[in-house]
Design a protein around this motif. Structure first.
Motif, PDB file in Angstrom:
ATOM      1  N   GLU A   1      36.448  46.340  27.886  1.00  0.00           N
ATOM      2  CA  GLU A   1      35.527  45.231  28.136  1.00  0.00           C
ATOM      3  C   GLU A   1      34.596  45.025  26.944  1.00  0.00           C
ATOM      4  O   GLU A   1      33.918  45.941  26.510  1.00  0.00           O
ATOM      5  CB  GLU A   1      34.703  45.535  29.387  1.00  0.00           C
ATOM      6  CG  GLU A   1      33.808  44.411  29.811  1.00  0.00           C
ATOM      7  CD  GLU A   1      34.513  43.401  30.692  1.00  0.00           C
ATOM      8  OE1 GLU A   1      33.966  42.307  30.838  1.00  0.00           O
ATOM      9  OE2 GLU A   1      35.588  43.682  31.212  1.00  0.00           O
ATOM     10  N   GLY A   2      34.610  43.801  26.408  1.00  0.00           N
ATOM     11  CA  GLY A   2      33.686  43.465  25.341  1.00  0.00           C
ATOM     12  C   GLY A   2      34.091  43.907  23.955  1.00  0.00           C
ATOM     13  O   GLY A   2      33.293  43.855  23.046  1.00  0.00           O
TER      14      GLY A   2
ATOM     15  N   ARG B   1      37.945  27.836  26.518  1.00  0.00           N
ATOM     16  CA  ARG B   1      36.627  28.401  26.813  1.00  0.00           C
ATOM     17  C   ARG B   1      35.602  27.328  27.133  1.00  0.00           C
ATOM     18  O   ARG B   1      34.649  27.550  27.869  1.00  0.00           O
ATOM     19  CB  ARG B   1      36.144  29.257  25.623  1.00  0.00           C
ATOM     20  CG  ARG B   1      34.795  29.906  25.835  1.00  0.00           C
ATOM     21  CD  ARG B   1      34.870  30.874  27.008  1.00  0.00           C
ATOM     22  NE  ARG B   1      33.614  31.536  27.266  1.00  0.00           N
ATOM     23  CZ  ARG B   1      32.703  31.105  28.142  1.00  0.00           C
ATOM     24  NH1 ARG B   1      32.895  29.990  28.815  1.00  0.00           N
ATOM     25  NH2 ARG B   1      31.590  31.783  28.335  1.00  0.00           N
TER      26      ARG B   1
ATOM     27  N   ARG C   1      37.740  34.779  30.248  1.00  0.00           N
ATOM     28  CA  ARG C   1      36.475  34.396  29.607  1.00  0.00           C
ATOM     29  C   ARG C   1      35.727  35.627  29.095  1.00  0.00           C
ATOM     30  O   ARG C   1      35.211  35.632  27.991  1.00  0.00           O
ATOM     31  CB  ARG C   1      35.588  33.619  30.578  1.00  0.00           C
ATOM     32  CG  ARG C   1      36.081  32.223  30.838  1.00  0.00           C
ATOM     33  CD  ARG C   1      35.176  31.474  31.813  1.00  0.00           C
ATOM     34  NE  ARG C   1      35.765  30.201  32.156  1.00  0.00           N
ATOM     35  CZ  ARG C   1      35.643  29.094  31.432  1.00  0.00           C
ATOM     36  NH1 ARG C   1      34.934  29.115  30.330  1.00  0.00           N
ATOM     37  NH2 ARG C   1      36.212  27.982  31.807  1.00  0.00           N
ATOM     38  N   ARG C   2      35.682  36.678  29.925  1.00  0.00           N
ATOM     39  CA  ARG C   2      35.007  37.908  29.494  1.00  0.00           C
ATOM     40  C   ARG C   2      35.713  38.513  28.282  1.00  0.00           C
ATOM     41  O   ARG C   2      35.051  38.954  27.331  1.00  0.00           O
ATOM     42  CB  ARG C   2      34.970  38.929  30.640  1.00  0.00           C
ATOM     43  CG  ARG C   2      33.949  38.615  31.705  1.00  0.00           C
ATOM     44  CD  ARG C   2      33.774  39.755  32.690  1.00  0.00           C
ATOM     45  NE  ARG C   2      35.018  40.169  33.322  1.00  0.00           N
ATOM     46  CZ  ARG C   2      35.523  39.623  34.429  1.00  0.00           C
ATOM     47  NH1 ARG C   2      34.895  38.630  35.028  1.00  0.00           N
ATOM     48  NH2 ARG C   2      36.657  40.079  34.934  1.00  0.00           N
TER      49      ARG C   2
ATOM     50  N   PRO D   1      38.133  34.196  35.000  1.00  0.00           N
ATOM     51  CA  PRO D   1      36.908  34.929  34.657  1.00  0.00           C
ATOM     52  C   PRO D   1      37.187  36.128  33.739  1.00  0.00           C
ATOM     53  O   PRO D   1      36.436  36.383  32.789  1.00  0.00           O
ATOM     54  CB  PRO D   1      36.362  35.360  36.023  1.00  0.00           C
ATOM     55  CG  PRO D   1      36.834  34.280  36.953  1.00  0.00           C
ATOM     56  CD  PRO D   1      38.223  33.942  36.442  1.00  0.00           C
TER      57      PRO D   1
ATOM     58  N   ASP E   1      35.040  36.226  25.177  1.00  0.00           N
ATOM     59  CA  ASP E   1      33.653  36.379  24.723  1.00  0.00           C
ATOM     60  C   ASP E   1      33.434  37.751  24.088  1.00  0.00           C
ATOM     61  O   ASP E   1      32.759  37.871  23.063  1.00  0.00           O
ATOM     62  CB  ASP E   1      32.686  36.174  25.884  1.00  0.00           C
ATOM     63  CG  ASP E   1      32.649  34.735  26.367  1.00  0.00           C
ATOM     64  OD1 ASP E   1      33.181  33.839  25.680  1.00  0.00           O
ATOM     65  OD2 ASP E   1      32.078  34.507  27.459  1.00  0.00           O
ATOM     66  N   GLY E   2      34.010  38.787  24.680  1.00  0.00           N
ATOM     67  CA  GLY E   2      33.896  40.128  24.119  1.00  0.00           C
ATOM     68  C   GLY E   2      34.570  40.227  22.760  1.00  0.00           C
ATOM     69  O   GLY E   2      34.067  40.889  21.842  1.00  0.00           O
TER      70      GLY E   2
END
Length: 103
Positions: free
Chosen positions: A4-5, A24, A84-85, A81, A88-89
């Motif tokens: 994550e990220g 996005r 998107r995470r 979702p 963005d990460g």
């Protein structure tokens, strides 16, 4: 797939990165618009979408089109979702790299 990220090798591929960048900023986009914007064949876009869908990053839906008189369906694509995470990460990880920060 990245933690994550973090930097995400799957998203980083040029076509996938561009595709996620387009998605996005919208709720969804039609397959034909994506094909044209990315200058891809239908087969290449389908393969790219399948790879991202298998990871849960995009959702592909088909529905009857009110603007068509034939029975063809309209295909729309959206980031989930999780997609998107991940995108963005990945962007944050690229920004850290650009700033000289290596994780």
């Amino acid at each position: 797939m990245a933690a994550e990220g973090g930097f995400d090798e799957t998203i980083h591929a040029p076509t996938r990165l561009r595709l996620c960048g387009i998605l996005r900023h919208v709720d969804s986009a039609e397959f034909a618009m994506l094909r044209d914007a990315l200058d891809l064949s239908e087969a290449n876009l389908s393969k790219t979408l399948r790879a991202l869908a298998d990871l849960g990053y995009v959702r592909v839906t088909k529905a009857a089109s009110s603007s068509r008189t034939d029975k063809r369906r309209t295909t729309t694509v959206s980031l989930t979702p999780a997609g998107r995470r991940a995108f963005d990460g990945h962007l944050r990880a690229l920004q850290r790299l650009a700033e000289g920060i290596v994780d």
